[in-house]
Design an enzyme around this catalytic site. Structure first.
Site, PDB file in Angstrom:
ATOM      1  N   ASP B   7      48.630  81.174  27.396  1.00 40.42           N
ATOM      2  CA  ASP B   7      48.140  81.971  26.267  1.00 40.42           C
ATOM      3  C   ASP B   7      47.079  83.053  26.663  1.00 40.42           C
ATOM      4  O   ASP B   7      46.000  83.024  26.913  1.00 40.42           O
ATOM      5  CB  ASP B   7      47.266  81.021  25.446  1.00 40.42           C
ATOM      6  N   GLU B  68      52.894  83.226  25.058  1.00 43.58           N
ATOM      7  CA  GLU B  68      52.874  83.290  23.763  1.00 43.58           C
ATOM      8  C   GLU B  68      53.347  85.080  23.804  1.00 43.58           C
ATOM      9  O   GLU B  68      53.058  85.989  24.439  1.00 43.58           O
ATOM     10  CB  GLU B  68      51.473  83.432  23.287  1.00 43.58           C
ATOM     11  N   ASP B 141      42.333  78.029  23.432  1.00 44.43           N
ATOM     12  CA  ASP B 141      43.114  79.031  24.259  1.00 44.43           C
ATOM     13  C   ASP B 141      43.801  77.901  25.356  1.00 44.43           C
ATOM     14  O   ASP B 141      45.073  77.870  25.597  1.00 44.43           O
ATOM     15  CB  ASP B 141      42.346  79.823  25.290  1.00 44.43           C
TER      16      ASP B 141
END
EC number: 3.1.21.10
Lengths: 174, 174
Positions: B7, B68, B141
Site C-alpha cells: 500500500d 495499489e 496501511d
C-alpha cells in the site's frame, strides 16, 4: 561543478550533463534521451529509466542532480508516469548521496531565457547559445534536461553567494 | 504462492506478505509499515521506502508483488508522493523479475469483503477473519497491504483458472 539535469518522463526521459561555474562559460558534457515503449509494462519501463540514469551517473560522476519539479495540476493522462520517473531519478541520486534539487519549468525558463513563459523553441535556442552548440538539442526533452542543469549551476551559484554574503554580514553584526 | 502486497505512501507504506492458494486457508507471513518523516527530503524518504521493500523481498522471497493502483483523481496534496512510492515499489519488483500486479482500491475491497465500497474498518475486520488474526492489523496501511496480497492470490488464481479453461476450450475446438 558538474550537474546531471533530468527531464523526467515515461516515454522520453531527457538526461543532460553540463559542467561549469557561475561567470564562466558552461560546457556540454553529454546529452541523451532514454525512451521506453508504451507497449511495455510500467514496471519494466521504470527499470529501463533507472538503468539509463544509473549509467549516466556512473559514467559522468556529477556533483549534483537537478530534476524538473512536477505539479499535480499537469496533464492528468501523463502525470502518474512523469511523477514515477521523477521519483526513480530522485532515488538514483539519493542512493549515491548526491544532492538533488527540483526546479520548476518556469524557474528553468526564466534562468536560461530571462522569461518564465518562454516556449520550447526559445529554451532550445538559449541552451544552444549558452553551451555554444550549432543547433538546439533535439528532442525538446534533451534541451530541457540541459536547461535544468544550466539552471542548477546558475541558481546554485547565486544561492551560495547569497549564503556567503549573509554569513559575512552575520559576522560583521556580531 | 507467496505475495507481497504494498500500500504505497510516502509517510506510511504498508507491506504485507501472505501465503496460500485458492480454496485453502491463507496465512499471514509478515506485516509491517515503513514510515518516513516529512522533515526529510523526498529523495531520502523514497530511498528509505526502497530499502524497506528490498528488505522484505530479500527476506520473504515472494512469487509476485501486488501494488495499489493510484489514480490521478486522488487527493492532490498526497498524490505525487504516493505515485512515487508506487513507482519505487514497481522498480524493486521488476528489477528482480517478479510479476507486478496493480489492483484498484475497489477491486481490493470487493475481493476481501464482497463490497467495493467497504470502509477501512470492514476491510480490516475481513483481513483479520481471512488470516485468522485476533484483531484487524493496525494501522490501516498494514491491513490494506495484506488485503492487496489476499486479492492478488484470489484474483490471480481465478484468472489462472479462466485462462486454463479457455486453453482447454481452445484445444477442444481444434
Amino acid at each position: 561543478m558538474r550537474v546531471l539535469g533530468i527531464d523526467p518522463g515515461l516515454t522520453r526521459c531527457g538526461l543532460g550533463v553540463v559542467e561549469g561555474s557561475i561567470g564562466r562559460p558552461l560546457a556540454l558534457v553529454d546529452v541523451s534521451v532514454v525512451r521506453t515503449s508504451a507497449q511495455l509494462a510500467v514496471p519494466e519501463r521504470l527499470v529501463t529509466i533507472e538503468r539509463g540514469i544509473d549509467a549516466r551517473l556512473d559514467e559522468y560522476q556529477p556533483d549534483a542532480v537537478a530534476i524538473e519539479r512536477i505539479f499535480a495540476r499537469s496533464d492528468v493522462s501523463t502525470i502518474m508516469g512523469t511523477a514515477q520517473a521523477a521519483g526513480i531519478a530522485m532515488v538514483c541520486a539519493a542512493r549515491r548521496g548526491l544532492p538533488v534539487a527540483l526546479h520548476t519549468p518556469s524557474e528553468v525558463k526564466a534562468a536560461v531565457s530571462g522569461n518564465g513563459r518562454a516556449d520550447k523553441a526559445q529554451v532550445g535556442a538559449m541552451v544552444a547559445r549558452i553551451l555554444r552548440l550549432d543547433a538546439a538539442p533535439k528532442p525538446a526533452d534533451a534541451a530541457d534536461a540541459l536547461a535544468l542543469a544550466i539552471t542548477h549551476i546558475w541558481r546554485g551559484g547565486s544561492q551560495a553567494r547569497i549564503d556567503a554574503a549573509l554569513a559575512a554580514a552575520g559576522r560583521k553584526a556580531r
